[in-house]
Write a protein that holds these residues in place. Structure first.
Motif, PDB file in Angstrom:
ATOM      1  N   ILE A   1      -5.583  11.466   3.227  1.00 27.66           N
ATOM      2  CA  ILE A   1      -5.165  10.085   3.513  1.00 27.66           C
ATOM      3  C   ILE A   1      -3.915  10.100   4.394  1.00 27.66           C
ATOM      4  N   GLY A   2      -2.951  10.924   4.034  1.00 30.49           N
ATOM      5  CA  GLY A   2      -1.723  11.013   4.833  1.00 30.49           C
ATOM      6  C   GLY A   2      -2.027  11.324   6.286  1.00 30.49           C
ATOM      7  N   GLN A   3      -2.977  12.242   6.497  1.00 29.28           N
ATOM      8  CA  GLN A   3      -3.363  12.583   7.878  1.00 29.28           C
ATOM      9  C   GLN A   3      -3.994  11.400   8.587  1.00 29.28           C
ATOM     10  N   SER A   4      -4.807  10.646   7.853  1.00 29.89           N
ATOM     11  CA  SER A   4      -5.473   9.511   8.508  1.00 29.89           C
ATOM     12  C   SER A   4      -4.468   8.382   8.789  1.00 29.89           C
ATOM     13  N   CYS A   5      -3.471   8.202   7.906  1.00 28.55           N
ATOM     14  CA  CYS A   5      -2.396   7.222   8.196  1.00 28.55           C
ATOM     15  C   CYS A   5      -1.696   7.625   9.487  1.00 28.55           C
ATOM     16  N   LYS A   6      -1.322   8.916   9.530  1.00 26.63           N
ATOM     17  CA  LYS A   6      -0.528   9.409  10.654  1.00 26.63           C
ATOM     18  C   LYS A   6      -1.304   9.313  11.968  1.00 26.63           C
ATOM     19  N   ALA A   7      -2.590   9.678  11.925  1.00 27.03           N
ATOM     20  CA  ALA A   7      -3.394   9.663  13.152  1.00 27.03           C
ATOM     21  C   ALA A   7      -3.409   8.263  13.764  1.00 27.03           C
ATOM     22  N   CYS A   8      -3.607   7.250  12.910  1.00 28.37           N
ATOM     23  CA  CYS A   8      -3.641   5.863  13.409  1.00 28.37           C
ATOM     24  C   CYS A   8      -2.267   5.413  13.886  1.00 28.37           C
ATOM     25  N   HIS A   9      -1.237   5.753  13.102  1.00 27.21           N
ATOM     26  CA  HIS A   9       0.111   5.330  13.503  1.00 27.21           C
ATOM     27  C   HIS A   9       0.499   5.988  14.828  1.00 27.21           C
ATOM     28  N   ASP A  10       0.122   7.241  15.016  1.00 28.25           N
ATOM     29  CA  ASP A  10       0.431   7.926  16.283  1.00 28.25           C
ATOM     30  C   ASP A  10      -0.190   7.193  17.464  1.00 28.25           C
TER      31      ASP A  10
ATOM     32  N   GLN B   1       0.829  -1.207   0.000  1.00 34.31           N
ATOM     33  CA  GLN B   1       0.000   0.000   0.000  1.00 34.31           C
ATOM     34  C   GLN B   1       0.867   1.261   0.000  1.00 34.31           C
ATOM     35  N   ALA B   2       1.881   1.295   0.866  1.00 30.51           N
ATOM     36  CA  ALA B   2       2.756   2.471   0.962  1.00 30.51           C
ATOM     37  C   ALA B   2       3.528   2.680  -0.334  1.00 30.51           C
ATOM     38  N   ALA B   3       3.933   1.586  -0.987  1.00 28.13           N
ATOM     39  CA  ALA B   3       4.680   1.713  -2.251  1.00 28.13           C
ATOM     40  C   ALA B   3       3.823   2.420  -3.301  1.00 28.13           C
ATOM     41  N   HIS B   4       2.563   2.004  -3.392  1.00 29.70           N
ATOM     42  CA  HIS B   4       1.700   2.582  -4.428  1.00 29.70           C
ATOM     43  C   HIS B   4       1.202   3.974  -4.046  1.00 29.70           C
ATOM     44  N   PHE B   5       1.000   4.188  -2.756  1.00 29.27           N
ATOM     45  CA  PHE B   5       0.650   5.532  -2.276  1.00 29.27           C
ATOM     46  C   PHE B   5       1.824   6.474  -2.572  1.00 29.27           C
ATOM     47  N   GLY B   6       3.030   5.969  -2.371  1.00 33.48           N
ATOM     48  CA  GLY B   6       4.234   6.766  -2.614  1.00 33.48           C
ATOM     49  C   GLY B   6       4.390   7.186  -4.068  1.00 33.48           C
TER      50      GLY B   6
HETATM   51  C1  ASC Z   1       3.020   6.629   3.799  1.00 30.68           C
HETATM   52  C2  ASC Z   1       3.477   5.738   4.769  1.00 30.68           C
HETATM   53  C3  ASC Z   1       2.896   6.071   5.933  1.00 30.68           C
HETATM   54  C4  ASC Z   1       2.026   7.227   5.737  1.00 30.68           C
HETATM   55  C5  ASC Z   1       2.353   8.357   6.654  1.00 30.68           C
HETATM   56  C6  ASC Z   1       1.495   9.554   6.407  1.00 30.68           C
HETATM   57  O1  ASC Z   1       3.321   6.595   2.614  1.00 30.68           O
HETATM   58  O2  ASC Z   1       4.295   4.728   4.615  1.00 30.68           O
HETATM   59  O3  ASC Z   1       3.055   5.479   7.080  1.00 30.68           O
HETATM   60  O4  ASC Z   1       2.173   7.564   4.353  1.00 30.68           O
HETATM   61  O5  ASC Z   1       3.693   8.712   6.494  1.00 30.68           O
HETATM   62  O6  ASC Z   1       1.732  10.521   7.379  1.00 30.68           O
END
Ligand code: ASC
Length: 151
Positions: free
Chosen positions: A136-145, A41-46
């Motif tokens: 999307i980036g914000q929602s990734c970050k919120a969950c990872h935090d 997912q991160a590869a394709h988002f990137g």
């Molecule tokens: C990415 C990735 C994440 C999220 C995050 C967004 O591509 O690997 O974990 O986006 O960095 O804030």
């Protein structure tokens, strides 16, 4: 005939249910699965990010193709956070299991933002893609935090 119909129906239903009902032999298989999904997912988002950030020239088709992959991947990790998958080679925090409603809310939010990116990508409008990408980036970050151990 009735039996054949119900067998066919059962086969169709189980195929449809597959993405959300992935079964795992062992907890470590589930952990490996969800980490693999996140990696793809991160590869394709990137690849979309490279165009959003202007590092690579904008190509609407590349964005749409990658957004479709991200959309599929976004549905997959959640069934792999079952009981017993909190220990092992994982940075998953206990909060995933103690705050399941909040975790699900984050997962749902991410999937709905990804669906918006997919829709935006089909319009060919880079500004709409940028907006959706940022959300999307914000929602990734919120969950990872909240739910992922820091490295
Ligand atoms: C990415 C990735 C994440 C999220 C995050 C967004 O591509 O690997 O974990 O986006 O960095 O804030």
């Amino acid at each position: 005939m009735k039996l054949l119909a119900s067998l066919t129906l059962a086969a169709v239903v189980s195929t449809l249910a597959l993405p959300v009902m992935a079964q795992f032999q062992k907890p470590e298989d589930a952990i490996k699965y969800r980490k693999s999904v996140m990696t793809v997912q991160a590869a394709h988002f990137g690849r979309i990010g490279a165009m959003v950030n202007g590092r690579v020239p904008y190509d609407a088709k590349v964005v749409a193709d990658n957004a479709a992959i991200v959309e599929t991947m976004s549905k997959l990790p959640w069934s792999a956070f079952g009981p017993g998958t909190d220990k092992g080679e994982t940075r998953a925090l206990p909060a995933i299991w103690t705050e399941q409603a909040k975790f699900k809310e984050g997962a749902d939010k991410m999937q709905s933002e990804v669906a918006k990116l997919s829709a935006a990508s089909k319009t060919g409008n880079l500004d709409a893609v940028k907006t959706a990408f940022g959300a999307i980036g914000q929602s990734c970050k919120a969950c990872h935090d909240d739910f992922q151990q820091k490295q």
